[in-house]
Design an enzyme around this catalytic site. Structure first.
Site, PDB file in Angstrom:
ATOM      1  N   THR A  37       0.852  -1.188   0.000  1.00  0.00           N
ATOM      2  CA  THR A  37       0.000   0.000   0.000  1.00  0.00           C
ATOM      3  C   THR A  37       0.890   1.241   0.000  1.00  0.00           C
ATOM      4  O   THR A  37       1.873   1.243   0.733  1.00  0.00           O
ATOM      5  CB  THR A  37      -0.872   0.001   1.277  1.00  0.00           C
ATOM      6  N   GLU A  70      10.001  -7.109  -1.994  1.00  0.00           N
ATOM      7  CA  GLU A  70      10.508  -6.034  -2.842  1.00  0.00           C
ATOM      8  C   GLU A  70      11.994  -6.225  -3.104  1.00  0.00           C
ATOM      9  O   GLU A  70      12.505  -5.828  -4.150  1.00  0.00           O
ATOM     10  CB  GLU A  70      10.254  -4.685  -2.205  1.00  0.00           C
ATOM     11  N   ARG A 120       5.295   7.193   0.614  1.00  0.00           N
ATOM     12  CA  ARG A 120       4.592   6.841   1.854  1.00  0.00           C
ATOM     13  C   ARG A 120       5.549   6.939   3.037  1.00  0.00           C
ATOM     14  O   ARG A 120       6.757   6.765   2.893  1.00  0.00           O
ATOM     15  CB  ARG A 120       4.056   5.416   1.703  1.00  0.00           C
TER      16      ARG A 120
END
Lengths: 1195, 152
Positions: A37, A70, A120
């Site tokens: 997210t 990731e 973020r």
């Protein structure tokens, strides 16, 4: 304002993520992805497009590979690009941090690629999924070029420029835009065509890129190790490439402008040409600042300007200085990140140095040496409004401007914050706005997305939509912010003055502040079942007052009635949508209705004509029920305040939790918060969400007292109690009770009490209640809450006061465990969640010594997301201690917690033995022989020791006191989902299990990444469709248990609570008591499976019956006993796996979209079940070699 | 050669064990009827010629599995004798409950009371029934070998 219809235009309405993904996909060949997210939807879209066969610019279909983390994505991208194929990826926050090692490599090797980042916050004192620049700022030293986009349009455009510029310059690009504010804002944008994209690409550069690939046809080696004689010089060889980047980016921007008319510069300036005060910043805040500066310049005669940084790395001093007006006298640099301990935040430092360098080195002086200050704003998506922009300019205007300031919060500890005028706002010319309040599950957001689409398609208007959700998994509040107007909407902040407010749920009235943001003379629409004549009187005083003062037009509709009558059940969203169009004049109502019907046809067409007709009937019926309410001159109700928190609550709850629950969290000052990320537990009991419209009601007569309803309640909202009959003397009327039925039942009474405001109404308890009376009524059945709420509240208050019978702590049967106090209650998990009962069981079994390390995911969100905390404590103040470190490191983190508590236990024991003469030798010897499960006895002895130690002088005594409570060993549980255990954290989990440490691992296996919306993991089974597995997963689910069993010394078990609750309990206790590592894998049916969670336990049972999820235990201790080490706890499959699979949409949807593939995968799934069962049976039989039942005289 | 197995279950354990017996019966060439106690007509016991195995769990403090409650009660209330019935009981339970395998014990006692012939002593299995079942299975089939005249 009825708008003219749209002309032919490439204008589209998209959110930032889709705008970016569309470009990235078309300009790439191979894409590696991982969900995080707020970047996930970019990856999901690429996977979908690839599955649909959508081509890229070269008419080839890009391929998408999902990785385990990731870090894995970055490694793959490194390989892909070194192999000479165009690549990209999408990430944010912790994900981006995991890419950093490879980013250095990719940049050092001058390998083109683009990472698109929805910027973020990074987890520090707490996790935040929201937007700021902390993540991208952590990459500014990697050698990636960095481009910042400030809006949805720019995000698309600069995505294109990044892909083109990386090829031309060889320097890899990080393209970023604000998480949520830009990634999730829907706005109008001009679509960039394939033709433009192709035109941007430098064909020669592309050819050279392909030629440079690592290939045996022209072999080279890469990634050598260099010595002191060489590394430095070779490292400097990149310089000339970086020098070219600004020129290349500007040239690409210029080429883009030629093709599209949209012009960008490395640093763009907005505002007064002779500005004296300038703000330098990047990201979505630029638009707010630029619009505010323009408004102030126009209305207040100021000379303000904004410099928007686009190419942040390499930072081009010359271009920056040129962007500043010569008249500038003072500059405020705004950073959306925090760097504690630094002289200033990164952009501030860059600007400072750029100015100094300009004057000293480049001989490019500004006429005035500008005053320079820096500040922070917008951290973790804190709102950044025009009023805050004005506060920054006001600060610049002041005689002594505050440096290192913050804006947007009140810092009453170090007083670094700026005050801002809450009433200041700027008008957005020619724009309308509308604000809608709905519930997470009521379709309000979906309907509003549709509304924006209709307006965008039907008119020439520019549109904007932004949605705010609270952090509950379901039943949370949603706020939809819609704007549209004749000019592009550049207002990346929440609506401050709305022409229209729609309240889609009657219970919000008076509890949610809906009218402070409504404009004078605005329209207020309420969905309510209260009769139109009665509505006014049903409104609380404050609401009445606001309606009168602001001269609002009040309309009501009983949308639930319309929905019910047209067969739509409780689906009210399209009905409310029709009302909005009728009350606003954005489109002629008839036109709007016909467009809504077209979209109904599109959305529900697949479900058949009946559903479409029902929806259309509801649309037609809606307007007849819409009524305007006459407003009296004065409020008719007396003022009354809502009690958010009872007086009896602890101080912290009143001071902090209360304002959070009342939606006033933004107003809390810095001093209100505990430091270091610590938060008190036991606060969810004060939340009283009241989201169920119907709750289970207990029938004392029918009940067999099996306690299953309590055992399976996801929210611990049903509790049994055994107590002395004499307690009933004081029972309020209507309190239900019956004679207790069980051992020692004399004079004992029994009650099952529902917590009416904490129940989420999932219905799971009703579905599994085994007792029915002669009329077929179960012992627990749903009833409407409203008529019984007061009675149930009164009963509950009494129930909580009753002294309960002591429960033998050594017994843990399915029935008796429910009688223990749950130390995990009223979490924000989905209604019907099947994971939470496992956690609640842990709290009931080991709660007073339970140490939980929780991987990021659903369980960390419902376990520790503010405003309230569900872990709580017992009467002695003990309870689960819970912490979340990260997603990927949870096993290691848990090992650390365990090692620490073990160290302290052992230290305490050693000190105790050392001090035995002083404390009392006999008592110490006695203590050391207390069996580990006799915890009460230990605790009593510890209290005696404490008293004595306090009188004993010396460092050993002091030291023992510091560790004394650790004489009761803690039970460490490492908890997380399959995304953690199977994918991102598997390496760590594997290692921790292999250490032999006495830790317990509970995997809540939902077979997808539930928290990010259901992406496929290695736990996803063959045949299931999930996000990132749009074609249906082909390969089998990874067998995690089998891998762990291969070590031999690990306790391993598979459980499914709804299939066999006693086995679940036995396993959890055995795992805990095993003095080594334990791995328990619990099956957790999830909403993402496309199932009705009221049948969650039945899904678990069906999974076991079909052999899909065999239950087993592998207990290394049994090597020395009569029992086998491995044993099956479930029987041979009694139904085909299809019977299990085809009851779940995740499998069924593939059957609809691709029946051939579905049947192939189903066949494969059955073969997998069969072969696994045979293997497990053979393992079980192998353990019984000397004792099988062949030797029975039948030959 | 034929046997009848009646199981009373709530969570499926007894049904699962019945399935295991059935598998073994097929292997041994014995016909078998497997019947759920919840749907069984107790009066049929009187005319049952083949050996009967009852597999029953104890639900809660001595109670039968809720689904079988009616049939169980009917059996307990029965007064007409069952002199021709030959049977054995396999009882499941949880040793953590005070009335361990109470339901199986009651059925066993009631059938004996009604004059039926116990072919094999009742066996009570606890939580480890998946393992301890095997020992019982051996005894059970040895007993049947005797009943059907299959010399060991």
């Amino acid at each position: 304002m009825i708008a003219t219809p749209a002309a032919e235009s490439p204008r589209i309405t998209r959110d930032g993520n889709e705008a970016v993904a569309s470009v990235a996909y078309r300009m790439s060949e191979l894409i590696s992805i991982y969900p995080i997210t707020p970047s996930t939807s970019m990856a999901e879209l690429c996977d979908e497009w690839s599955a649909q066969g959508k081509p890229n610019l070269w008419d080839e279909i890009p391929q998408v590979s999902q990785m385990q983390s990731e870090g894995g994505v970055a490694g793959t991208m490194h390989g892909i690009t070194m192999g000479g194929t165009l690549s990209t990826t999408f990430t944010a926050s912790q994900g981006l941090l995991l890419m950093i090692p490879n980013m250095y490599k990719l940049a050092g090797e001058l390998t083109p690629n683009v990472i698109h980042v929805s910027a973020r916050a990074i987890a520090t004192n707490a996790l935040s999924i929201f937007g700021d620049h902390s993540d991208v700022m952590a990459c500014r030293q990697t050698g990636y070029a960095m481009l910042a986009s400030n809006s949805v349009q720019e995000a698309q455009d600069l995505a294109a420029i990044s892909h083109a510029a990386t090829l031309s310059s060889r320097v890899p690009f990080l393209h970023f835009f604000d998480g949520f504010r830009t990634s999730h804002e829907i706005n109008s944008l001009d679509y960039v065509s394939n033709e433009t994209l192709l035109d941007l690409i430098d064909d020669k550069a592309l050819d050279e890129y392909y030629q440079r690939a690592l290939t045996p046809d022209a072999p080279t080696v890469r990634g050598t190790a260099q010595n002191p004689d060489t590394y430095f010089q070779a490292r400097e060889a990149v310089n000339s490439f970086y020098k070219e980047v600004p020129t290349i980016v500007q040239a690409t921007m210029d080429r883009f402008a030629e093709k599209t008319g949209r012009s960008y510069k490395l640093f763009d300036y907005y505002g007064h040409p002779e500005a004296e005060k300038v703000i330098v910043m990047m990201g979505s805040g630029v638009e707010t600042a630029a619009e505010t500066a323009a408004w102030l310049n126009q209305n207040q005669g100021t000379k303000y300007g904004i410099v928007a940084v686009r190419l942040y790395r390499p930072f081009n001093t010359k271009a920056f200085i040129h962007s500043l007006p010569k008249t500038v006298k003072s500059i405020a640099v705004l950073d959306r990140t925090k760097e504690p301990g630094s002289i200033g935040e990164p952009l501030y430092l860059d600007v400072t140095f750029a100015l100094r360098k300009a004057s000293r080195c480049l001989n490019n002086c500004l006429p005035h040496d500008p005053e320079l200050i820096g500040g922070r704003y917008g951290i973790g998506s804190k709102e950044f409004t025009p009023a805050m922009v004005k506060a920054v300019f006001d600060n610049l205007e002041s005689e002594t401007p505050k440096d290192h300031f913050t804006v947007g919060i009140r810092d009453d500890v170090t007083n670094q914050s700026l005050d801002w005028d809450k009433s200041f706002t700027i008008q957005i010319a020619n724009a309308q706005s509308a604000l809608f309040f709905g519930l997470g599950s009521d379709g309000t957001v979906g309907a509003n997305k549709n509304t924006i689409k209709i307006i965008g398609e039907a008119t020439d208007l520019y549109t904007q939509a932004y949605f705010v959700y609270d952090s509950k998994k379901s039943g949370g509040l949603t706020t939809s912010h819609l704007r549209f107007g004749a000019d592009p909407i550049k207002a990346p902040y929440l609506i401050e003055e709305s022409d229209f407010v729609g309240c889609h749920q009657p219970q919000f009235v008076g509890r949610v502040d809906m009218l402070s943001k409504i404009a004078q003379g605005g329209t207020f629409l309420i969905n309510t079942s209260t009769d139109a004549d009665e509505v006014w009187h049903s409104l609380p005083h404050d609401v009445q007052e606001a309606i009168i003062e602001k001269q609002l037009k009040l309309h009501v509709i009983d949308a639930y009635k319309v929905a019910g009558e047209s067969g739509m059940g409780r689906r009210i969203n399209t009905i409310m949508q029709v009302c909005y169009f009728a009350l606003s004049d954005v489109l002629p109502t008839e036109d709007a209705i016909s467009r809504i019907k077209t979209s109904i046809e599109k959305t529900y067409g697949r479900k058949g004509p009946k559903i479409v007709a029902m929806n259309c009937a509801a649309v037609d019926a809606a307007l007849a029920f819409l009524k305007q309410i006459k407003i009296p001159e004065k409020p008719t109700n007396a003022p009354a305040s809502i009690e958010w928190i009872p007086d009896s609550a602890p101080d912290f709850v009143k001071r902090v939790t209360g304002p959070l629950l009342a939606g006033q969290g933004d107003l809390l000052p810095v001093s209100a918060f505990p430091i270091g990320g610590v938060w008190p537990s036991s606060t969810s009991q004060y939340e009283k969400r009241s989201i169920a419209s119907a709750i289970p009601v207990w029938d004392a007569e029918t009940c067999t007292q099996c306690n299953k309803c309590s055992l399976f309640c996801p929210h611990a909202a049903i509790r049994p109690k055994i107590y002395c009959e004499s307690e009933l003397e004081n029972a309020p009327q209507g309190f239900k009770s019956t004679a207790y039925n069980g051992p020692g039942a004399e004079d004992k009474a029994f009650t099952i009490q529902v917590y009416p405001q904490d129940c989420t109404g999932c219905n799971a308890c009703v579905e599994l209640c085994p007792a029915t009376n002669a009329d077929g009524r179960r012992a627990i059945e749903m009833e409407q809450l409203a008529p019984i709420l007061d009675q149930e509240k009164e009963s509950l208050a009494f129930f909580q006061e009753i002294a309960e019978q002591t429960i033998d702590p050594t017994i843990a049967t399915a029935k008796s465990i429910a009688l223990r106090q749950p130390l995990f209650e009223f979490s924000g998990a989905c209604s019907g969640c099947t994971q939470t009962p496992y956690i609640r069981l842990l709290s009931q079994l080991f709660g007073d010594r339970l140490l939980i390390a929780n991987a990021t995911g659903c369980s960390s969100i419902y376990g520790g997301n503010l405003p309230t905390t569900p872990y709580c404590s017992d009467a002695n103040g003990r309870g689960p201690a819970w912490a979340n470190s990260l997603f990927e490191d949870n096993a290691e983190f848990g090992l650390g917690l365990h090692l620490s508590s073990k160290w302290r236990s052992e230290t305490a024991r050693t000190l105790l033995q050392n001090l035995d003469q002083d404390i009392g030798p006999e008592e110490v010897t006695d203590f050391l022989s207390i069996p580990s499960k006799d915890i009460d006895k230990k605790r009593k002895a510890i209290e005696t020791f404490r008293t004595r130690l306090q009188k004993i002088k010396g460092s050993k005594s002091t030291r023992l006191l510091q560790h004394l409570d650790y004489l009761v060993e803690k039970s460490t549980w490492i908890v997380g989902g399959d995304g953690w255990a199977y994918d991102i954290g598997f390496g760590g989990l594997d290692h921790v299990l292999a250490t032999g440490a006495n830790v317990n691992v509970l995997v809540l296996d939902t077979e997808v990444y539930s928290n990010t919306g259901g992406q496929s993991s290695k736990a996803t089974p063959t045949g299931a469709q999930a996000k990132f597995a749009a074609k249906g997963k082909e390969l089998p689910k990874k067998d995690l248990g089998q891998i762990a069993m291969s070590y031999g010394g690990i306790y391993v078990a598979q459980i499914a609570f709804g299939a066999n609750e006693q086995q679940t309990l036995d396993v959890l206790r055995e795992a805990e008591s095993y003095q080594g590592p334990s791995l328990v894998i619990g099956y957790g049916p999830c909403l993402a499976h496309g199932i009705d969670l009221s049948h969650g336990p039945a899904r678990q049972k069906s999974a076991v019956d079909s052999g899909y999820w065999p239950l087993y235990r592998f207990d290394p201790r049994n090597a020395d006993s009569d029992l086998p080490v491995f044993r099956l706890d479930s029987f041979a499959p009694s139904i085909p796996v299809a019977d299990f699979m085809l009851n779940e949409n995740r499998f069924r949807s593939l059957e609809r979209s691709n029946p051939e593939r579905a049947s192939l995968l189903l066949e494969r799934a059955q073969a997998q079940v069969d072969s696994r069962w045979a293997r497990l049976e053979a393992m079980a039989a192998a353990g019984l070699e000397d004792d099988d039942d062949e030797d029975d005289g039948w030959g | 050669m034929k046997i009848t197995v009646i199981y009373g279950t709530e969570t499926g354990n007894c049904k699962g064990l019945a399935a295991k017996v059935a598998k073994k019966a097929a292997k041994n060439g014995v016909d078998i009827d497997v019947i759920d106690l919840a749907t069984y007509d107790i009066d049929q016991l009187a005319s049952l010629e083949e050996p009967l195995l009852i597999i029953i769990s104890t639900w809660d403090d001595g109670a039968p599995p809720p689904k079988c409650e009616a049939t169980f009660n009917k059996l307990m209330e029965r007064e007409e004798p069952l002199p021709d019935l030959r049977y054995t009981v396999l009882a499941l339970g949880d040793t953590e409950y005070p009335l361990f395998c109470e339901c199986g014990r009651k059925i066993d006692a009631q059938l004996a009371e009604l004059g039926a012939t116990r072919l094999l002593e009742r066996t009570d299995l606890g939580a480890e029934f998946m393992v301890t079942y095997i020992g019982w299975s051996k005894r059970f089939w040895k007993m049947l070998a005797g009943v059907f005249g299959k010399a060991a």
